[in-house]
Design a protein around this motif. Structure first.
Motif, PDB file in Angstrom:
ATOM      1  N   SER B   2       0.779  -0.873  -0.116  1.00  0.00           N
ATOM      2  CA  SER B   2       0.096  -0.109  -0.071  1.00  0.00           C
ATOM      3  C   SER B   2       0.880   1.175   0.338  1.00  0.00           C
ATOM      4  O   SER B   2       1.558   1.628  -0.022  1.00  0.00           O
ATOM      5  N   THR B   4       1.946   3.579   2.178  1.00  0.00           N
ATOM      6  CA  THR B   4       2.428   4.335   3.666  1.00  0.00           C
ATOM      7  C   THR B   4       4.037   2.550   3.060  1.00  0.00           C
ATOM      8  O   THR B   4       4.873   3.052   4.200  1.00  0.00           O
ATOM      9  N   ALA B   5       3.681   2.350   1.973  1.00  0.00           N
ATOM     10  CA  ALA B   5       5.833   1.059   1.893  1.00  0.00           C
ATOM     11  C   ALA B   5       6.174   1.844   1.642  1.00  0.00           C
ATOM     12  O   ALA B   5       7.525   1.666   2.058  1.00  0.00           O
ATOM     13  N   ARG B  10       2.609   9.070   5.628  1.00  0.00           N
ATOM     14  CA  ARG B  10       2.173   8.786   6.040  1.00  0.00           C
ATOM     15  C   ARG B  10      -0.034   8.085   5.852  1.00  0.00           C
ATOM     16  O   ARG B  10       0.588   8.946   4.966  1.00  0.00           O
ATOM     17  N   GLY B 133      -0.352   7.272  10.211  1.00  0.00           N
ATOM     18  CA  GLY B 133       1.004   7.031  10.533  1.00  0.00           C
ATOM     19  C   GLY B 133       1.369   6.211   9.333  1.00  0.00           C
ATOM     20  O   GLY B 133       0.931   5.641   8.470  1.00  0.00           O
ATOM     21  N   ALA B 134       2.244   6.316  10.002  1.00  0.00           N
ATOM     22  CA  ALA B 134       3.159   4.565   8.651  1.00  0.00           C
ATOM     23  C   ALA B 134       2.777   3.350   8.795  1.00  0.00           C
ATOM     24  O   ALA B 134       3.179   2.617   7.312  1.00  0.00           O
ATOM     25  N   ASP B 135       1.861   2.990   9.208  1.00  0.00           N
ATOM     26  CA  ASP B 135       1.717   1.642   8.692  1.00  0.00           C
ATOM     27  C   ASP B 135      -0.359   2.393   8.608  1.00  0.00           C
ATOM     28  O   ASP B 135      -0.712   0.850   8.956  1.00  0.00           O
ATOM     29  N   GLY B 136      -0.719   3.098   8.041  1.00  0.00           N
ATOM     30  CA  GLY B 136      -1.853   3.587   8.152  1.00  0.00           C
ATOM     31  C   GLY B 136      -2.508   3.028   6.259  1.00  0.00           C
ATOM     32  O   GLY B 136      -3.769   3.006   6.044  1.00  0.00           O
ATOM     33  N   GLY B 137      -1.661   2.320   5.800  1.00  0.00           N
ATOM     34  CA  GLY B 137      -1.769   2.409   4.193  1.00  0.00           C
ATOM     35  C   GLY B 137      -3.480   1.395   4.310  1.00  0.00           C
ATOM     36  O   GLY B 137      -3.794   1.835   3.322  1.00  0.00           O
ATOM     37  N   GLU B 138      -3.322   0.233   5.117  1.00  0.00           N
ATOM     38  CA  GLU B 138      -4.302  -0.811   4.909  1.00  0.00           C
ATOM     39  C   GLU B 138      -5.788  -0.026   5.220  1.00  0.00           C
ATOM     40  O   GLU B 138      -6.794  -0.072   4.686  1.00  0.00           O
ATOM     41  N   GLN B 153      -4.243  -3.096  -3.595  1.00  0.00           N
ATOM     42  CA  GLN B 153      -2.558  -2.904  -2.764  1.00  0.00           C
ATOM     43  C   GLN B 153      -1.901  -3.395  -3.729  1.00  0.00           C
ATOM     44  O   GLN B 153      -1.871  -4.179  -3.902  1.00  0.00           O
ATOM     45  N   THR B 168      17.808   2.530   3.499  1.00  0.00           N
ATOM     46  CA  THR B 168      16.911   1.698   3.617  1.00  0.00           C
ATOM     47  C   THR B 168      18.490   0.477   4.112  1.00  0.00           C
ATOM     48  O   THR B 168      19.615   0.480   3.320  1.00  0.00           O
TER      49      THR B 168
END
Lengths: 400, 400
Positions: B2, B4-5, B10, B133-138, B153, B168
């Motif tokens: 998604s 935020t990957a 965010r 948040g950085a995990d908010g894509g879902e 996604q 990274t």
């Protein structure tokens, strides 16, 4: 009614055995003259059935003696062998009737991609020739049905004028009769159909051709039930001259147009699985072609057609369809467009208009959609049907 | 997965209360930079929703900070008031995030012709901003669903090259992420959808724009589920540059195309009521546009699509659709055309080929139709779905 109403025509409809249902499947219409004028218009599909290839040539010289029509097989995509079958059919009709094969129009309808059962078909021609009669119009109209649930026939009578010549005693001067079939693959050019029109007027081949083209362009070409164009569409006009009444181009066009309009409306009323007939009228277009293009975009919107099936006056889907027409085809401003459904202007100036709950679609089969582009003075109407469970069922459960 | 990957993004998805179902209906995607590159492509419908009018301007300068998306209302055909609602939404997002309203892309989806519940929507913006948040894509992908049954996604990762720069530690150089919604009104230009793509690559606005146009032209533009074009289609690509990896036009186009292809395939797989996904590939065309035109004609044939629903490999309906394409658009000879369905050449040279009973359509959801025009070397594939009872039901029983 029907093709035998005008003087000079005989017809028959018989069961040749082409349909597994055992229903009538072969019709013959014969023009006994004295004139043998013919005009024809055909599908604009580039994939054309053998009988269309054949019949285009037959009508080319403006002369034909008979039309043979079969249901139970389209004889389309059948290669040189299929064309040979059509040729053989015309030759057999010619032999039986004592006319040239080159004067026999052939029409077929049914499944694409399968050869016809020729022994059955030729036997049917013999039976039909034996059954020919001036009262055979109804039987012929029945024999050309496929998924049609009722026959489609028409009668347009022209009364004697104050000083009118006549060949009849009933005050009728001349007549246009007709029959048609078609319930699916109903879209132009030409609604998918076979249609035979007859008249006892005395007309030239040129006038017959012009009248037929003008008539179909504003009637049968403006039926678009499912956006699907057939490989077999044929509309033929036969003129016997048997009334002895010479008829001019304008008069003929008017009567043929009336006949085609009636048949077109009958086709829509019997379209596969439909619960609503929908007339989409586009007004305020810069020209007629633009009006037709916009109307066609609406009549091809599955979403709008499904909404009508649900009795939902969903003008947003109308507007979304209107907006797909390129600006060079139909100039208009999106925020000027009005949409009325059954007389209620639910969309005004591209936005919310009157309350959509005032539209009651459940009350009648006929739905009137009026789109005003406010860009000019031209208008046109295209007819379609709603998209229903039964349409999906009929076209998924059976090969046609 | 998604949006935020990739680094630098965010997102959030919340329930603002726009949907009567109480399901999530507001998503926010924020690009934290360091770059704020944006590119966008929009519906080609002339009737466009207010958010499309707004967002076209926002992406015009190649810079955007955030995308706010709502389901539960398309804000289309809502007039100047509707545009005011979009403007106010962007301003509110700008205030909450401390960025310019002119850098906020707005997307809406849902019923046409109704105003949005602005208090609910603005409250939703506050809640989404708080939940970013950085995990908010879902959650964001969930909040943009309408008749979708699953989220769509995608994640495209590019590994470190032998001498690759990186930001990274996991061997990944740069990433394209994405989400989309769309299950009906799925037709180009652009499949009806909202789609947000994100990347942490360092790219120019020009390269982003070119990559997005090239990618959508061969992926999302070639999904045609029901022939109906929406008023709200928006595809946005945001680039944060947070990976620190400069990426050229070619590489970017390749990755964005891969992401769009995956999302397009996911959209087809979840199309309203569909039981089959149908890939129509046209080969042997004189050029790519001709191949697309022929493929599109097949994907818009209700009769063919209903036949597939009935597991009937009805190649006659394919050929009838192929034949509707004008000769100047796609030159070919009708009697040269081959049609294969799931690898069985059921039509050869415009006539009967291998036995159609050898085609088993019931065995799998995916159906492959291959049309060879034998007129050239170009080819193209367009995806569609079958026409089913459930499609009719979903689009007649509910206003969307």
């Amino acid at each position: 009614m029907s093709v035998t109403a005008p003087l000079g025509f005989r017809a028959a409809g018989v069961t040749a055995g082409l349909k597994s249902s055992g229903r009538p499947d072969l019709a013959l219409v014969v023009n006994d003259g004295p004139d043998h004028v013919v005009a024809g218009v055909f599908t604009s599909n580039r994939v054309v059935a053998a009988p269309v290839v054949w019949s285009r040539t037959v009508v080319g010289d403006g002369v034909a003696r008979a039309v043979v029509l079969n249901s139970g097989g389209a004889n389309a995509c059948t290669g040189p062998e299929g064309f040979g079958d059509t040729h053989r059919t015309a030759e057999h009709v010619g032999e039986v009737l004592g006319v040239s094969a080159g004067d026999v129009v052939v029409c077929s309808t049914g499944l694409i991609g399968e050869r016809l059962d020729m022994p059955a078909l030729l036997g049917g021609v013999d039976a039909a020739a034996a059954a020919l009669g001036a009262d055979g119009g109804e039987a012929a109209a029945t024999a050309i049905m496929t998924t049609d649930t009722v026959t489609k026939q028409v009668l347009v009578q022209r009364p004697l004028g104050p000083a009118g010549a006549t060949s009849t005693d009933d005050g009728i001067s001349w007549i246009v009769g007709g029959m048609a079939k078609g319930a699916g693959m109903l879209a132009p050019g030409l609604a998918t159909m076979l249609c035979v029109l007859t008249t006892d007027a005395v007309v030239t081949a040129e006038d017959a051709d012009a009248a037929l083209r003008a008539a179909t362009a504003v009637t049968l070409d403006r039926v678009d039930s499912d956006g699907c164009m057939s490989t077999n569409d044929t509309v033929v006009l036969l003129a016997s001259g048997a009334s002895g009444v010479p008829v001019g181009a304008e008069e003929l066009t008017e009567a043929v147009t009336a006949a085609c309009a009636s048949l077109a409306r009958q086709l829509v009323a019997d379209a596969e699985g439909a619960t609503h007939d929908i007339a989409v009228t586009v007004r305020g277009a810069t020209n007629e072609d633009a009006a037709v293009a916009v109307a066609r975009a609406v009549t091809r919107s599955n979403l709008f057609k499904a909404a009508v099936f649900g009795n939902d006056p969903n003008w947003g889907r109308v507007l979304a369809a209107v907006g797909t027409v390129p600006a060079d085809v139909a100039p208009f401003e999106a925020d000027a467009v009005d949409v009325a459904i059954n007389g209620v202007t639910v969309c005004r100036g591209g936005g919310v208009g009157e309350d959509r709950s005032r539209v009651d679609l459940a009350a009648a089969r006929e739905v009137r959609v009026e789109v005003d582009l406010h860009a000019g003075a031209a208008e046109a109407t295209v007819w379609t049907n709603d998209l229903t469970h039964d349409y999906v069922h009929e076209n998924s459960a059976y090969s046609t």
